[in-house]
Design a protein around this motif. Structure first.
Motif, PDB file in Angstrom:
ATOM      1  N   PRO A 143      -3.310   0.202  -8.081  1.00 52.32           N
ATOM      2  CA  PRO A 143      -2.707   1.785  -7.351  1.00 52.32           C
ATOM      3  C   PRO A 143      -3.308   2.899  -8.463  1.00 52.32           C
ATOM      4  O   PRO A 143      -2.893   2.046  -9.421  1.00 52.32           O
ATOM      5  N   ARG A 144      -4.153   3.755  -8.214  1.00 52.34           N
ATOM      6  CA  ARG A 144      -3.819   4.719  -9.166  1.00 52.34           C
ATOM      7  C   ARG A 144      -2.903   5.663 -10.347  1.00 52.34           C
ATOM      8  O   ARG A 144      -3.154   6.037 -11.317  1.00 52.34           O
ATOM      9  N   ASN A 145      -1.511   5.077  -9.593  1.00 47.06           N
ATOM     10  CA  ASN A 145      -0.099   5.628 -10.145  1.00 47.06           C
ATOM     11  C   ASN A 145       0.427   4.666 -10.531  1.00 47.06           C
ATOM     12  O   ASN A 145       1.362   4.705 -11.011  1.00 47.06           O
ATOM     13  N   HIS A 146      -0.255   3.269 -10.515  1.00 42.89           N
ATOM     14  CA  HIS A 146       0.735   2.273 -10.904  1.00 42.89           C
ATOM     15  C   HIS A 146       0.791   2.154 -12.783  1.00 42.89           C
ATOM     16  O   HIS A 146       0.023   2.874 -13.270  1.00 42.89           O
ATOM     17  N   GLU A 149     -10.356 -11.019   3.431  1.00 42.06           N
ATOM     18  CA  GLU A 149     -11.230 -10.390   3.061  1.00 42.06           C
ATOM     19  C   GLU A 149     -10.725  -9.648   1.430  1.00 42.06           C
ATOM     20  O   GLU A 149      -9.869  -9.125   1.516  1.00 42.06           O
ATOM     21  N   ASP A 150     -12.090  -9.733   0.501  1.00 44.38           N
ATOM     22  CA  ASP A 150     -11.274  -8.742  -0.672  1.00 44.38           C
ATOM     23  C   ASP A 150     -11.623  -7.626  -0.536  1.00 44.38           C
ATOM     24  O   ASP A 150     -10.833  -6.721  -0.974  1.00 44.38           O
ATOM     25  N   ILE A 151     -11.896  -6.486   0.307  1.00 44.87           N
ATOM     26  CA  ILE A 151     -12.422  -5.427   1.221  1.00 44.87           C
ATOM     27  C   ILE A 151     -11.186  -5.072   1.207  1.00 44.87           C
ATOM     28  O   ILE A 151     -11.258  -3.584   0.963  1.00 44.87           O
ATOM     29  N   VAL A 152     -10.603  -5.993   1.875  1.00 45.84           N
ATOM     30  CA  VAL A 152      -9.048  -5.800   2.995  1.00 45.84           C
ATOM     31  C   VAL A 152      -8.422  -5.825   1.989  1.00 45.84           C
ATOM     32  O   VAL A 152      -7.226  -4.351   1.803  1.00 45.84           O
ATOM     33  N   ILE A 153      -8.290  -6.279   1.047  1.00 48.47           N
ATOM     34  CA  ILE A 153      -7.094  -6.538  -0.270  1.00 48.47           C
ATOM     35  C   ILE A 153      -6.986  -4.889  -0.757  1.00 48.47           C
ATOM     36  O   ILE A 153      -6.450  -4.842  -1.495  1.00 48.47           O
ATOM     37  N   ALA A 154      -8.146  -4.397  -1.284  1.00 54.94           N
ATOM     38  CA  ALA A 154      -8.678  -3.818  -2.705  1.00 54.94           C
ATOM     39  C   ALA A 154      -8.115  -2.431  -1.201  1.00 54.94           C
ATOM     40  O   ALA A 154      -7.882  -1.575  -2.286  1.00 54.94           O
ATOM     41  N   GLY A 155      -8.437  -2.209  -0.142  1.00 52.28           N
ATOM     42  CA  GLY A 155      -7.528  -1.088   0.667  1.00 52.28           C
ATOM     43  C   GLY A 155      -6.281  -1.042   0.593  1.00 52.28           C
ATOM     44  O   GLY A 155      -5.629  -0.420   0.838  1.00 52.28           O
ATOM     45  N   LEU A 156      -5.553  -2.909   0.458  1.00 53.73           N
ATOM     46  CA  LEU A 156      -4.353  -2.143   0.852  1.00 53.73           C
ATOM     47  C   LEU A 156      -3.966  -1.730  -0.912  1.00 53.73           C
ATOM     48  O   LEU A 156      -2.401  -1.251  -1.012  1.00 53.73           O
ATOM     49  N   VAL A 157      -4.006  -1.988  -1.946  1.00 54.41           N
ATOM     50  CA  VAL A 157      -3.939  -2.420  -3.332  1.00 54.41           C
ATOM     51  C   VAL A 157      -4.040  -0.672  -3.032  1.00 54.41           C
ATOM     52  O   VAL A 157      -3.043   0.115  -4.146  1.00 54.41           O
ATOM     53  N   LYS A 191      -3.312   1.828  -1.463  1.00 51.73           N
ATOM     54  CA  LYS A 191      -2.294   2.720  -0.365  1.00 51.73           C
ATOM     55  C   LYS A 191      -0.899   1.814  -1.551  1.00 51.73           C
ATOM     56  O   LYS A 191      -0.352   2.515  -0.259  1.00 51.73           O
ATOM     57  N   GLY A 192      -1.046   0.935  -2.635  1.00 49.69           N
ATOM     58  CA  GLY A 192       0.657   0.961  -2.926  1.00 49.69           C
ATOM     59  C   GLY A 192       0.985  -0.244  -2.600  1.00 49.69           C
ATOM     60  O   GLY A 192       2.511  -0.507  -2.620  1.00 49.69           O
ATOM     61  N   PHE A 193       0.626  -1.232  -1.713  1.00 47.15           N
ATOM     62  CA  PHE A 193       0.700  -2.680  -1.611  1.00 47.15           C
ATOM     63  C   PHE A 193       0.888  -3.605  -2.590  1.00 47.15           C
ATOM     64  O   PHE A 193       1.647  -4.518  -2.627  1.00 47.15           O
ATOM     65  N   GLY A 194       0.386  -3.195  -2.880  1.00 43.42           N
ATOM     66  CA  GLY A 194       0.509  -3.843  -4.690  1.00 43.42           C
ATOM     67  C   GLY A 194      -0.671  -4.283  -5.460  1.00 43.42           C
ATOM     68  O   GLY A 194      -1.134  -3.385  -5.516  1.00 43.42           O
ATOM     69  N   VAL A 195      -0.325  -5.184  -6.285  1.00 44.09           N
ATOM     70  CA  VAL A 195      -1.599  -5.490  -7.511  1.00 44.09           C
ATOM     71  C   VAL A 195      -2.393  -6.726  -7.077  1.00 44.09           C
ATOM     72  O   VAL A 195      -2.529  -7.293  -5.952  1.00 44.09           O
ATOM     73  N   ALA A 196      -4.000  -6.692  -7.884  1.00 42.76           N
ATOM     74  CA  ALA A 196      -4.798  -8.046  -7.166  1.00 42.76           C
ATOM     75  C   ALA A 196      -6.029  -8.815  -7.840  1.00 42.76           C
ATOM     76  O   ALA A 196      -6.255  -7.423  -8.286  1.00 42.76           O
ATOM     77  N   ILE A 197      -6.092  -9.436  -7.504  1.00 37.87           N
ATOM     78  CA  ILE A 197      -7.268 -10.031  -8.516  1.00 37.87           C
ATOM     79  C   ILE A 197      -8.664 -10.155  -7.377  1.00 37.87           C
ATOM     80  O   ILE A 197      -7.961 -10.602  -6.458  1.00 37.87           O
ATOM     81  N   VAL A 198      -9.715  -9.493  -7.610  1.00 34.20           N
ATOM     82  CA  VAL A 198     -10.463  -9.562  -6.477  1.00 34.20           C
ATOM     83  C   VAL A 198     -12.042  -9.576  -7.564  1.00 34.20           C
ATOM     84  O   VAL A 198     -11.711  -8.877  -8.793  1.00 34.20           O
ATOM     85  N   PRO A 199     -13.074  -9.938  -6.680  1.00 38.54           N
ATOM     86  CA  PRO A 199     -14.437  -9.955  -7.507  1.00 38.54           C
ATOM     87  C   PRO A 199     -14.673  -8.317  -7.656  1.00 38.54           C
ATOM     88  O   PRO A 199     -14.654  -7.562  -6.979  1.00 38.54           O
ATOM     89  N   MET A 214     -16.647  -5.085  -7.156  1.00 41.48           N
ATOM     90  CA  MET A 214     -17.636  -5.042  -6.194  1.00 41.48           C
ATOM     91  C   MET A 214     -17.986  -3.570  -6.312  1.00 41.48           C
ATOM     92  O   MET A 214     -17.236  -2.452  -6.731  1.00 41.48           O
ATOM     93  N   THR A 215     -19.446  -2.678  -6.341  1.00 42.98           N
ATOM     94  CA  THR A 215     -18.830  -1.514  -6.238  1.00 42.98           C
ATOM     95  C   THR A 215     -18.230  -0.499  -4.913  1.00 42.98           C
ATOM     96  O   THR A 215     -18.052   0.773  -5.703  1.00 42.98           O
ATOM     97  N   GLU A 216     -17.413  -1.103  -4.282  1.00 40.57           N
ATOM     98  CA  GLU A 216     -17.274  -0.383  -3.519  1.00 40.57           C
ATOM     99  C   GLU A 216     -15.442   0.153  -4.016  1.00 40.57           C
ATOM    100  O   GLU A 216     -15.086   1.010  -3.708  1.00 40.57           O
ATOM    101  N   LEU A 217     -15.455  -1.043  -5.116  1.00 38.02           N
ATOM    102  CA  LEU A 217     -14.372  -0.365  -6.114  1.00 38.02           C
ATOM    103  C   LEU A 217     -14.273   1.412  -6.397  1.00 38.02           C
ATOM    104  O   LEU A 217     -13.331   1.450  -6.818  1.00 38.02           O
TER     105      LEU A 217
END
Length: 300
Positions: A171-174, A224-232, A234-242, A244-247
């Motif tokens: 998350p941006r405030n992490h 799904e990776d895009i759902v993982i990114a969505g949760l991250v 919103k502050g649900f944790g950190v993640a390793i994802v491929p 992708m430009t959506e990030l």
């Protein structure tokens, strides 16, 4: 009864003259008469009767003509369709990972269609995760899929077509958001949004943490990776994802993985036992011919 007899019969019904019909068919008139005689003998009815110089249909002939015309129309449509298929026209059932649907799949399919100008080729696009895509390939729902590689799949041909780096997102405030790169050992204290076991990336991320001897703190498991990114975001944790430009459009900070290095490979997968129509084969060969350059660009 054969196809020639049916075509002779239909044309004679149209012209009403044996001589004209024979001329159009480029056969001798006795040959036409013999063919019609054999057809009548097999059917057990008289198909034509003389009215002056014309040969007109009997009531039985009129009834039979309805079926003959329907049959010949269907057959001619089928023959025409086969000619179109032989020319490389038709539908291509394509399955792919969602992350490849942003740039790679739209780009390569558009370039292929431009390469096939003048031909009636269309794609049906389907997204999914690697296990479901491979299952769809095996039950022949899809002609070709773009996915990660599955081990112990000797019945499937995998051709590498693209690469994608794995990144850490926070998350941006992490506390880690001020960093640009990170070693995976540094993720040990933080809760993670992790790939579920249904995802082809689960084993890859597991292996990365094993290499650095870290047991990740898994808070949530998502397919799904895009759902993982969505949760991250919103502050649900950190993640390793491929990557992708959506990030870039999400409320996350992207960190490069400094150690251990890893990249995700994508493959074009086809079922070895599945017959490829000319259109599908043309697309398969086009991708196989151009994947090296595309792969290098993806990696650059």
């Amino acid at each position: 009864m054969n196809l020639y007899q049916l075509r002779y019969f239909a044309l004679l019904a149209q012209t009403g003259h044996f001589r004209k019909t024979a001329e159009q068919l480029c056969i001798a008139q006795p040959s036409l008469s013999h063919a019609i005689s054999l057809l009548e003998k097999e059917l057990g009815v008289t198909l034509f009767e003389k009215q002056g110089r014309r040969s007109v249909l009997t009531p039985e002939g009129t009834e039979f003509l309805k079926y003959v015309e329907k049959s010949l129309l269907a057959l001619d449509e089928g023959i025409l369709n086969m000619h179109h298929l032989a020319m490389g026209e038709g539908k291509i059932e394509l399955g792919f990972l969602r992350t490849l649907g942003v740039e790679f799949v739209p780009e390569i399919t558009r370039k292929f269609l431009e390469h096939q100008q003048g031909k009636n080729v269309c794609f049906k696009f389907n997204t999914g995760v690697t296990p479901s895509l491979i299952e769809g390939l095996k039950d022949e729902t899809y002609d070709i899929v773009f996915c990660t590689k599955c081990e112990n799949a000797s019945d499937i041909e995998f051709i590498p077509v693209a690469r994608q780096d794995l990144v850490v997102i926070v998350p941006r405030n992490h506390p880690l958001s001020k960093r640009c790169a990170i070693s995976l050992e540094e993720l040990a204290p933080y809760s993670q949004v992790y790939f579920s076991r249904a995802s082809g990336l689960r084993s890859i991320v597991d292996d990365l943490f094993q290499k650095v001897q870290v047991k990740p703190q898994i808070a949530y498991e998502i397919e799904e990776d895009i759902v993982i990114a969505g949760l991250v975001s919103k502050g649900f944790g950190v993640a390793i994802v491929p990557y992708m430009t959506e990030l870039l459009r999400m409320e996350v900070k992207i960190l490069q993985i400094s150690h251990p290095y890893w990249e995700r490979n994508f493959y074009m997968a086809t079922l070895k036992s599945h017959h490829l129509t000319p259109a599908v084969k043309n697309f398969h060969d086009y991708v196989a011919e151009h994947y090296t350059d595309n792969s290098d660009k993806q990696h650059a």
